[in-house]
Design a protein around this motif. Sequence first.
Motif, PDB file in Angstrom:
ATOM      1  N   UNK A   1       1.065  -1.174   0.147  1.00  0.00           N
ATOM      2  CA  UNK A   1       0.079  -0.050   0.000  1.00  0.00           C
ATOM      3  C   UNK A   1       0.868   1.354   0.089  1.00  0.00           C
ATOM      4  N   UNK A   2       1.670   1.078   0.705  1.00  0.00           N
ATOM      5  CA  UNK A   2       2.802   2.356   0.760  1.00  0.00           C
ATOM      6  C   UNK A   2       3.411   2.592  -0.642  1.00  0.00           C
ATOM      7  N   UNK A   3       3.759   1.575  -1.287  1.00  0.00           N
ATOM      8  CA  UNK A   3       4.403   1.628  -2.663  1.00  0.00           C
ATOM      9  C   UNK A   3       3.579   2.078  -3.537  1.00  0.00           C
ATOM     10  N   UNK A   4       2.180   1.704  -3.509  1.00  0.00           N
ATOM     11  CA  UNK A   4       1.199   2.082  -4.071  1.00  0.00           C
ATOM     12  C   UNK A   4       0.916   3.662  -4.355  1.00  0.00           C
ATOM     13  N   UNK A   5       0.897   4.128  -2.775  1.00  0.00           N
ATOM     14  CA  UNK A   5       0.544   5.708  -2.721  1.00  0.00           C
ATOM     15  C   UNK A   5       2.016   6.219  -3.258  1.00  0.00           C
ATOM     16  N   UNK A   6       3.102   5.842  -3.082  1.00  0.00           N
ATOM     17  CA  UNK A   6       4.236   6.600  -3.476  1.00  0.00           C
ATOM     18  C   UNK A   6       4.328   6.671  -5.169  1.00  0.00           C
ATOM     19  N   UNK A   7       3.591   5.388  -5.742  1.00  0.00           N
ATOM     20  CA  UNK A   7       3.777   5.536  -7.078  1.00  0.00           C
ATOM     21  C   UNK A   7       2.691   6.399  -7.700  1.00  0.00           C
ATOM     22  N   UNK A   8       1.481   6.738  -7.263  1.00  0.00           N
ATOM     23  CA  UNK A   8       0.491   7.627  -7.689  1.00  0.00           C
ATOM     24  C   UNK A   8       1.148   9.022  -7.343  1.00  0.00           C
ATOM     25  N   UNK A   9       1.642   9.118  -5.999  1.00  0.00           N
ATOM     26  CA  UNK A   9       2.405  10.498  -5.999  1.00  0.00           C
ATOM     27  C   UNK A   9       3.150  11.149  -6.914  1.00  0.00           C
ATOM     28  N   UNK A  10       4.316   9.994  -6.944  1.00  0.00           N
ATOM     29  CA  UNK A  10       5.297  10.498  -8.050  1.00  0.00           C
ATOM     30  C   UNK A  10       5.041  10.655  -9.463  1.00  0.00           C
ATOM     31  N   UNK A  11       3.891   9.736  -9.909  1.00  0.00           N
ATOM     32  CA  UNK A  11       3.710   9.857 -11.499  1.00  0.00           C
ATOM     33  C   UNK A  11       2.528  10.765 -11.784  1.00  0.00           C
ATOM     34  N   UNK A  12       1.632  10.670 -10.978  1.00  0.00           N
ATOM     35  CA  UNK A  12       0.347  11.523 -11.230  1.00  0.00           C
ATOM     36  C   UNK A  12       0.436  12.883 -10.904  1.00  0.00           C
ATOM     37  N   UNK A  13       1.108  13.370  -9.783  1.00  0.00           N
ATOM     38  CA  UNK A  13       1.271  14.836  -9.201  1.00  0.00           C
ATOM     39  C   UNK A  13       2.558  15.132  -9.496  1.00  0.00           C
ATOM     40  N   UNK A  14       3.681  14.488  -9.085  1.00  0.00           N
ATOM     41  CA  UNK A  14       5.126  15.123  -9.282  1.00  0.00           C
ATOM     42  C   UNK A  14       5.418  15.022 -10.858  1.00  0.00           C
TER      43      UNK A  14
END
Length: 486
Positions: free
Chosen positions: A410-423
């Motif tokens: 779940x932490x990896x999933x949250x980081x993935x979405x933060x990195x690629x969608x937002x950043x």
Amino acid sequence: MNTGLQLYNTLTRKKELFEPLNAPHVGMYVCGPTVYSDVHLGNCRTFISFDLIFRYLKYSGYKVRYVRNITDAGHLEGDRDEGDDKFAKRAKLEQLEPMEIVQKYTLGFHDVLRMFNTLPPSIEPTATGHIIEQIEMIKEIMNNGYAYEANGTIYFDVEKYSKNYNYTILTNRNLEDMLANTRELGGQDEKRGRLDFALWIKAKPETLMRWASPWGEGFPGWHIECSAMSAKYLGAEFDIHGGGMDLAATHHTNEIAQSEACSHKQPAKYWMHTNMLTVNGTRMSKSAGNGFLPEQLFAGDHDLLEKGFSPMTVKFFMLQAHYRSTLDFSNEALDASEKGFKRLMNALSLLDKLSPAESSDFEIDPIIENCIKAMNDDFNSPVVIAELFEASRIINTVYDGKGKISIIELDKLKQLMQDFVYDIFGLKDEESSNVELNSVLDMVIDLRKTAKENKDYATSDKIRIGLQSMGIQLKDSKEGTTWNKA
């Protein structure tokens, strides 16, 4: 630092392993707008594409100096420096000072890019702020024998330059064919060669924007500004030069010639170009009647648009196509992007509501690896979006109780979405950013909850159906009631 990045280099017409001149520092120059009119969608696509590149280079560990110029002087009607100065024409039309025109359209340009949530460049120099640098570069080109004066105007000698350098290296055109397809010089023409272009233009009595120079009062040609400003802020040699593909044949070709004639060095190691926009298969242009401004697209204020589309929907639509591919606007395609963007944002809104389990039915590392692999392959954003939809499917599956995910995944999933969608993509949830809407919906949901507790099911259903008719879908669960755009 990411070392597997492959860029398509227009200069060599192939993908190459990205090796910056001064790693980990990267110098990137992108030709900015000419601010005598409103920014058009073709410009927006270019700057959204290079914003993606800027963001990903930073994500990959590079220290990036991103220079994007503002052309506020010297842009003439023709590519070969013929016609009237567009700033002067606009100033006379609107009865304003030329720099009022510059200020008005520069602010408008920035406003549009803020709506698309792009990052500002590291440096945004203007042509009028670098007249001295342009004059000094012209003097050096003349000293090296590649330019000449004719009645106060300085021309670049293309044919003499071509004896020592490849003038058509960027486009691979045949120089003899170019000469044959260029009009004959008239008896009054000051230029020695058909392909020669102006570095400095003598001011006419009616010229509004003029500066002193060793050759008399005048103003710079269109091409010299980028050569001078890129050299000032990135050096005679730097990593990436970018812009729209329409700039390659003339503007960027002449930039290379000027820079080499001055420093004897090829200015940029990698040349990158975004492709054109079309509307229902026809090239977008004012003359075709199918060119619309960003504000018209947002409001749906054009005969070709059935409705308006939000800035993030338009940005998401652009990112669904590779920056080097043609992008075709249609109501159907924009509708599909709107639905896809909402689906992605809805999934993201559920992330913090997921409860981790002891074990996991899903592995997130392969998705992360696929996203990085796609971005390393010349910034292949469409492939990344497909992976993000797979991540969204996992979120929805876990939220619906049809699968479980561990705290680590779940932490990896949250980081993935933060990195690629937002950043990296620079997208944002336009609905959740509307604080007033959130507050109103929270109040309505509380009213519905009270109605259900009082067994007033008629009122509860009326609220649910009313919100659904407005595109707001409620979802009840053990944790409470959530909402999303239907």
